[in-house]
Design a protein around this motif. Structure first.
Motif, PDB file in Angstrom:
ATOM      1  N   SER A 333     100.894   0.575 -67.799  1.00 28.26           N
ATOM      2  CA  SER A 333     102.266   0.258 -68.218  1.00 28.26           C
ATOM      3  C   SER A 333     101.804  -0.757 -69.386  1.00 28.26           C
ATOM      4  CB  SER A 333     103.412  -0.150 -67.318  1.00 28.26           C
ATOM      5  OG  SER A 333     103.439   0.670 -66.336  1.00 28.26           O
ATOM      6  N   GLY A 334     102.702  -0.731 -70.469  1.00 26.31           N
ATOM      7  CA  GLY A 334     102.704  -1.685 -71.299  1.00 26.31           C
ATOM      8  C   GLY A 334     101.539  -1.593 -72.414  1.00 26.31           C
ATOM      9  N   ASN A 335     100.613  -0.728 -72.360  1.00 29.71           N
ATOM     10  CA  ASN A 335      99.746  -0.488 -73.510  1.00 29.71           C
ATOM     11  C   ASN A 335     100.106   0.602 -74.324  1.00 29.71           C
ATOM     12  OD1 ASN A 335      97.494  -2.536 -72.312  1.00 29.71           O
ATOM     13  ND2 ASN A 335      97.771  -1.248 -70.453  1.00 29.71           N
ATOM     14  N   PRO A 336      99.777   0.375 -75.657  1.00 33.92           N
ATOM     15  CA  PRO A 336     100.070   1.558 -76.498  1.00 33.92           C
ATOM     16  C   PRO A 336      99.152   2.677 -76.312  1.00 33.92           C
ATOM     17  CG  PRO A 336      99.157  -0.459 -77.817  1.00 33.92           C
ATOM     18  CD  PRO A 336      99.279  -0.880 -76.305  1.00 33.92           C
ATOM     19  N   LEU A 337      99.681   3.608 -75.747  1.00 39.35           N
ATOM     20  CA  LEU A 337      98.539   4.622 -75.586  1.00 39.35           C
ATOM     21  C   LEU A 337      98.919   6.058 -75.962  1.00 39.35           C
ATOM     22  CD1 LEU A 337      98.521   4.232 -71.495  1.00 39.35           C
ATOM     23  CD2 LEU A 337      96.808   3.253 -73.199  1.00 39.35           C
ATOM     24  N   PHE A 338      97.902   6.831 -76.243  1.00 39.72           N
ATOM     25  CA  PHE A 338      97.991   8.156 -76.859  1.00 39.72           C
ATOM     26  C   PHE A 338      97.671   9.185 -75.964  1.00 39.72           C
ATOM     27  CE2 PHE A 338      97.579   4.791 -80.208  1.00 39.72           C
ATOM     28  CZ  PHE A 338      98.892   5.276 -80.992  1.00 39.72           C
ATOM     29  N   ALA A 339      98.529  10.162 -75.873  1.00 42.63           N
ATOM     30  CA  ALA A 339      98.092  11.269 -74.917  1.00 42.63           C
ATOM     31  C   ALA A 339      96.694  11.768 -74.960  1.00 42.63           C
ATOM     32  CB  ALA A 339      99.088  12.333 -74.989  1.00 42.63           C
ATOM     33  N   PRO A 340      96.008  11.960 -76.211  1.00 44.22           N
ATOM     34  CA  PRO A 340      94.681  12.583 -76.254  1.00 44.22           C
ATOM     35  C   PRO A 340      93.605  11.739 -75.399  1.00 44.22           C
ATOM     36  CG  PRO A 340      95.571  12.816 -78.203  1.00 44.22           C
ATOM     37  CD  PRO A 340      96.637  11.830 -77.674  1.00 44.22           C
ATOM     38  N   ASP A 341      93.688  10.380 -75.831  1.00 43.40           N
ATOM     39  CA  ASP A 341      92.837   9.371 -75.022  1.00 43.40           C
ATOM     40  C   ASP A 341      92.987   9.419 -73.562  1.00 43.40           C
ATOM     41  OD1 ASP A 341      92.436   8.499 -77.818  1.00 43.40           O
ATOM     42  OD2 ASP A 341      93.576   6.688 -77.607  1.00 43.40           O
ATOM     43  N   LEU A 342      93.963   9.656 -73.172  1.00 51.97           N
ATOM     44  CA  LEU A 342      94.310   9.603 -71.518  1.00 51.97           C
ATOM     45  C   LEU A 342      93.727  10.648 -71.129  1.00 51.97           C
ATOM     46  CD1 LEU A 342      98.068   8.401 -71.504  1.00 51.97           C
ATOM     47  CD2 LEU A 342      96.050   7.107 -70.621  1.00 51.97           C
ATOM     48  N   GLU A 343      93.851  12.014 -71.939  1.00 53.48           N
ATOM     49  CA  GLU A 343      93.373  13.172 -71.327  1.00 53.48           C
ATOM     50  C   GLU A 343      91.981  13.169 -70.806  1.00 53.48           C
ATOM     51  OE1 GLU A 343      94.645  15.774 -74.589  1.00 53.48           O
ATOM     52  OE2 GLU A 343      96.641  15.473 -73.814  1.00 53.48           O
ATOM     53  N   GLU A 344      91.261  12.397 -71.775  1.00 48.62           N
ATOM     54  CA  GLU A 344      89.611  12.363 -71.302  1.00 48.62           C
ATOM     55  C   GLU A 344      89.529  11.225 -70.395  1.00 48.62           C
ATOM     56  OE1 GLU A 344      85.699  11.363 -73.944  1.00 48.62           O
ATOM     57  OE2 GLU A 344      87.298  11.366 -74.806  1.00 48.62           O
ATOM     58  N   ALA A 345      89.959   9.844 -70.608  1.00 49.94           N
ATOM     59  CA  ALA A 345      90.199   8.897 -69.653  1.00 49.94           C
ATOM     60  C   ALA A 345      90.094   9.111 -68.203  1.00 49.94           C
ATOM     61  CB  ALA A 345      90.503   7.579 -70.177  1.00 49.94           C
TER      62      ALA A 345
END
Ligand SMILES: *[C@@H]1O[C@H](CO)[C@@H](O)[C@H](O)[C@H]1NC(C)=O
Ligand SMILES: *[C@@H]1O[C@H](CO)[C@@H](O)[C@H](O)[C@H]1NC(C)=O
Ligand SMILES: *[C@@H]1O[C@H](CO)[C@@H](O)[C@H](O)[C@H]1NC(C)=O
Ligand SMILES: *[C@@H]1O[C@H](CO)[C@@H](O)[C@H](O)[C@H]1NC(C)=O
Ligand SMILES: *[C@@H]1O[C@H](CO)[C@@H](O)[C@H](O)[C@H]1NC(C)=O
Ligand SMILES: *[C@@H]1O[C@H](CO)[C@@H](O)[C@H](O)[C@H]1NC(C)=O
Ligand SMILES: *[C@@H]1O[C@H](CO)[C@@H](O)[C@H](O)[C@H]1NC(C)=O
Ligand SMILES: *[C@@H]1O[C@H](CO)[C@@H](O)[C@H](O)[C@H]1NC(C)=O
Ligand SMILES: *[C@@H]1O[C@H](CO)[C@@H](O)[C@H](O)[C@H]1NC(C)=O
Ligand SMILES: *[C@@H]1O[C@H](CO)[C@@H](O)[C@H](O)[C@H]1NC(C)=O
Ligand SMILES: *[C@@H]1O[C@H](CO)[C@@H](O)[C@H](O)[C@H]1NC(C)=O
Ligand SMILES: *[C@@H]1O[C@H](CO)[C@@H](O)[C@H](O)[C@H]1NC(C)=O
Length: 743
Positions: A333-345
């Motif tokens: 929470s509270g980190n500027p995240l983007f969906a494509p990065d998350l998909e991999e990580a």
């Protein structure tokens, strides 16, 4: 004659009940309320404007003495033979604790001196208390301590947080070596002396949050082999040699390094902490986070990793979590995240059960939720989500908790939750939904809780957002607090399909009136929260209670009630918790009626929240500021008032000394004692009727009859007493059990 006998009967039984299950009243200071808590005599003098301890009015058997929230400035020695176990003098104006002040308190176990103005405490002040376990001193301006702080061979728990201590000397803990928990948080220590904790070999928990620490000697924890929990949050520790500092803490399970100025974490930081289960790294600038490299082999047991607010710049490397495969809970929470990065990580974390991505600026969601076969909890609240993402959630068939609160949603398509059939708790609070689509929740047959607080809803729940043809068997809890509800003038508020609901929160809903059929379809409610509305005492505004036969708990705090009659609860036999705090009650004899109702009919004054101290007011730790039930004299009353003293009314303790009335606010307890209101005959009517029956039918010889009745009454009384004694015996066991748990 028969009438007389009945009266005697009434009086005897009345007295028996009045003692409330406890054999005899012990001594109690005039200003205080005393009662048994389980089997222990509690003397509650909290918030009574006292300027000194009422030493000569205390019972020698007082178990808990609560003097919190008064104006006491100094302590004199307590009577020699007092058997006090717990002493609470928090939030007073004490300035020092001398050796004499607490001398001779041989039985003392817990002492709470928090929130005073204490600068000095004599190290030997508690020398006589040979069973001492807990000392709370938080929030006092202690001056620098030279030599040992306290002498006690038994002390286990010491809270000296918020004490303005600037240093801890090397002998500080020398004579309190049994400590298992020490809280030193929020003292401006800046540094720690090498060896300062060396004697604390039993220490299990050490809290050093917000101590302005900048450097910590590498070996300061080196003897704490038993330490399981360590909190160092809020210190600027960027120059720390972490591998050395943590190297000997091989038993450590919980480590909190929130906001410690970490910018990078090297590979060997936690390498000796192989038992680490929870690691909090939140609020650090870990821009280029590589969890795989950081945690190395120390992730073997890691189940919880908190990386909230770490300014992770992304892209998060694809293998950031590659080796943390045991991870069950991940906080991003509270980190500027983007969906494509998350998909991999996130791909390597199929075991993940809980994922928190609140406030991440997400406009859409990662579309590989299909890898999270085990995901049970998902928090995506506080993201500016656009409405069309329902499909992405569809694979989460095991999901039980979904939080989409405060996510800018103004519309939810009717098929949004079609496939989330395992969902148990759904949170949609804080979205301006205004109304809900037909069938939106239709498929959620496992749902137990739905939260729709602050959604701008005017209608409680559109009758058709659930399927009408189904009964939602598991849906037990509906939270609708903070919606400006418009309650229909007649007829039920909820549809029949929600008939299994037992917990209903309608707090702060701008409700002025509830019609008597309001809960006709939901009459299994056990727990009803109506706090913060505008219900008043006029127009039968509490008639709706008649239908709630199963009601156990009701919160009517902060409404507009000026008076209340116990008769409104006549159809709620199971009621055991009634919160009326924060209403503008006028002091009148109805208050005494409510008191007698709780005490005698319900058999437990605890039914009235705020009437006397509750468990949470007298436990170790935590904020013990109490909320009381108050009423107000009106001006006329106040002017003409003379306080009744020495008036004996069953169940009520009289005032002994004459008193002066200077202010209009009274606690219910005080008002009931000084009012002299008659005990309520009405409440005892069922027994009185028996008396009348005898008069009408009974042409029996009165003398014999009287004797019979008297004998009968004494019989009943004995029985009641015996039963109550038995109950108390059982309570004793419970008491020691919970005591043991507490220690
Ligand atoms: C204590 O005194 C103040 C004013 O002196 C008064 O407003 C307040 O109600 C009193 N509190 C109690 C519990 O008697
Ligand atoms: C304590 O005394 C001060 C003045 O001496 C007064 O303002 C304050 O209301 C008192 N507080 C209580 C709880 O009686
Ligand atoms: C306190 O501890 C020191 C060092 O262990 C010891 O020499 C001293 O006797 C202790 N004092 C008391 C009063 O127990
Ligand atoms: C870490 O553990 C190893 C072996 O268990 C030990 O040799 C080493 O001294 C420890 N490191 C520190 C800093 O204590
Ligand atoms: C992650 O684990 C793999 C094998 O499971 C290992 O080869 C690799 O070195 C580990 N990475 C780190 C950074 O420890
Ligand atoms: C729900 O799942 C079914 C198959 O299980 C699928 O055909 C359907 O498209 C899904 N619905 C949504 C809204 O994703
Ligand atoms: C959800 O409801 C829709 C329509 O009401 C239905 O067609 C669909 O099969 C349901 N899905 C599941 C998984 O039950
Ligand atoms: C209930 O009604 C909905 C539509 O309103 C329908 O999709 C569903 O199949 C019905 N379920 C049953 C059990 O009749
Ligand atoms: C609350 O109810 C009153 C009428 O009882 C109404 O005038 C007012 O607008 C309502 N407030 C809100 C926020 O809806
Ligand atoms: C109410 O509760 C009782 C038992 O707790 C249960 O038997 C009954 O079916 C419930 N009624 C409704 C309408 O849910
Ligand atoms: C509270 O009730 C009184 C009368 O009982 C009424 O005059 C007053 O307007 C009510 N206040 C609110 C906020 O509803
Ligand atoms: C004040 O109390 C007196 C006596 O209880 C009562 O007669 C009177 O009507 C009350 N006055 C107001 C304004 O409520």
């Amino acid at each position: 004659m028969a009438r007389l006998a009945a009266l005697f009967c009434l009086a005897t039984i009345g007295y028996t009940l009045a003692f409330n299950g406890d054999s005899f009243e012990l001594e109690c200071p005039d200003e205080c309320d005393c009662h048994y808590f389980r089997i222990n005599w509690v003397t509650d003098c909290s918030e009574s404007n006292l300027t000194e301890v009422p030493y000569d009015e205390l019972s020698m058997s007082v178990y808990i003495l609560d003097l919190n929230g008064n104006n006491i400035t100094t302590l004199k020695p307590f009577p020699k033979d007092i058997k006090m176990r717990r002493l609470q003098i928090a939030n007073n104006r004490l300035t020092k604790i001398t050796k004499e002040a607490l001398m001779g308190l041989e039985y003392l176990i817990d002492v709470d001196l928090s929130g005073n103005n204490i600068s000095f405490i004599d190290p030997e002040a508690l020398l006589d208390s040979r069973g001492l376990l807990n000392v709370e001193l938080q929030d006092n301006p202690l001056s620098t301590v030279e030599g040992p702080f306290l002498v006690s061979g038994t002390l286990q728990y010491l809270d000296i947080s918020y004490c303005k201590l600037t240093s801890i000397n090397l002998q500080f803990f020398d004579n309190i070596t049994s400590l298992t928990t020490v809280d030193l948080s929020n003292n401006p220590l800046t540094t720690l002396v090498s060896g300062v904790f060396d004697v604390l070999t039993s220490l299990d928990t050490l809290k050093l949050n917000d101590c302005k620490l900048t450097t910590v000697p590498d070996n300061v924890f080196s003897t704490l082999a038993n330490l399981k929990n360590l909190e160092l949050a809020g210190n600027q520790l960027d120059n720390t040699n972490w591998p050395e500092l943590l190297g000997s803490l091989t038993r450590l399970e919980y480590l909190n390094l929130r906001k410690t100025g970490l910018t990078a974490v090297s590979e060997d930081t936690f390498s000796n902490c192989t038992n680490l289960v929870s690691l909090i790294l939140a609020d650090n600038e870990l821009r280029d986070l590589d969890v795989a490299a950081t945690l190395g082999s120390s992730v073997d047991h890691l189940e919880l990793l908190d990386l909230s607010n770490c300014k992770i710049q992304g892209p998060i490397s694809g293998d950031a979590f590659a080796n943390a495969t045991r991870l069950k809970s991940l906080y991003l929470s509270g980190n500027p995240l983007f969906a494509p990065d998350l998909e991999e990580a996130l791909a390597p974390l199929p075991k993940l059960e809980r994922l928190f991505m609140s406030k991440c600026g997400l406009r859409r969601l990662p579309d590989n939720f299909n890898v999270f076969d085990n995901l049970v909890e998902l928090d995506i609240s506080h993201n500016p989500l656009v409405n069309v993402f329902a499909k992405l959630l569809a694979p989460l068939e095991k999901l039980e908790y979904l939080n989409m609160g405060y996510s800018n949603l103004s519309y939810l398509a009717p098929d949004s939750f079609y496939n989330l059939t395992s969902l148990k708790r759904l949170v949609l609070s804080g979205n301006d939904l205004l109304s809900l689509e037909a069938g939106l929740f239709g498929n959620l047959t496992q749902l137990t809780t739905i939260e729709l607080e602050f959604c701008g809803l005017k209608r409680p729940l559109n009758a058709n957002s659930f399927f009408k043809n189904l009964t939602y068997m598991d849906l037990r809890e509906i939270r609708l607090g903070g919606n400006p509800l418009v309650i229909p003038a007649s007829g039920p508020v909820f549809p029949k399909s929600l008939s299994h609901v037992t917990i209903l929160d309608l707090s702060n809903c701008n409700i002025t009136k509830l019609n008597s059929d309001a809960f006709k379809n939901t009459n299994n409610i056990t727990d009803l929260n109506l706090a913060g509305n505008k219900l008043s005492s006029k127009d039968d505004s509490l008639r709706f209670l008649e239908r709630l036969e199963h009601l156990e708990k009701i919160n009517l705090s902060s409404n507009n009630l000026t008076t209340i009659d116990p008769e409104v609860f006549v159809n709620n036999p199971k009621l055991h918790s009634l919160n009326l705090i924060g209403n503008p009650f006028i002091c009148d004899c109805k208050i005494a009626e409510m008191w007698d109702w709780a005490n005698m009919i319900k058999g437990d004054l605890d039914v009235l929240i705020g009437a006397k101290s509750a468990e949470k007011d007298i436990v170790v730790k935590g904020n013990k500021k109490k909320k009381n039930l108050y009423c107000r004299y009106n001006e006329t009353q106040l002017r003409n008032m003379t306080i009744t003293t020495n008036r004996t009314v069953p169940g009520r303790r009289p005032f002994i000394k004459p008193r002066e009335l200077t202010y209009a606010n009274r606690t219910w307890a005080k008002y009931v004692r000084e009012s002299g209101c008659e005990p309520v005959v009405k409440i005892l009517r069922p027994i009185a009727l028996v008396g009348e029956m005898f008069d009408v039918n009974g042409r029996l010889p009165t003398g014999a009859l009287v004797l019979t009745v008297v004998a009968l009454c004494l019989g009943i009384t004995t029985l009641v007493m015996t039963l109550r004694l038995f109950r108390r015996k059982n309570n004793t066991e419970v008491d020691t059990e919970t005591n043991r748990k507490q220690r």
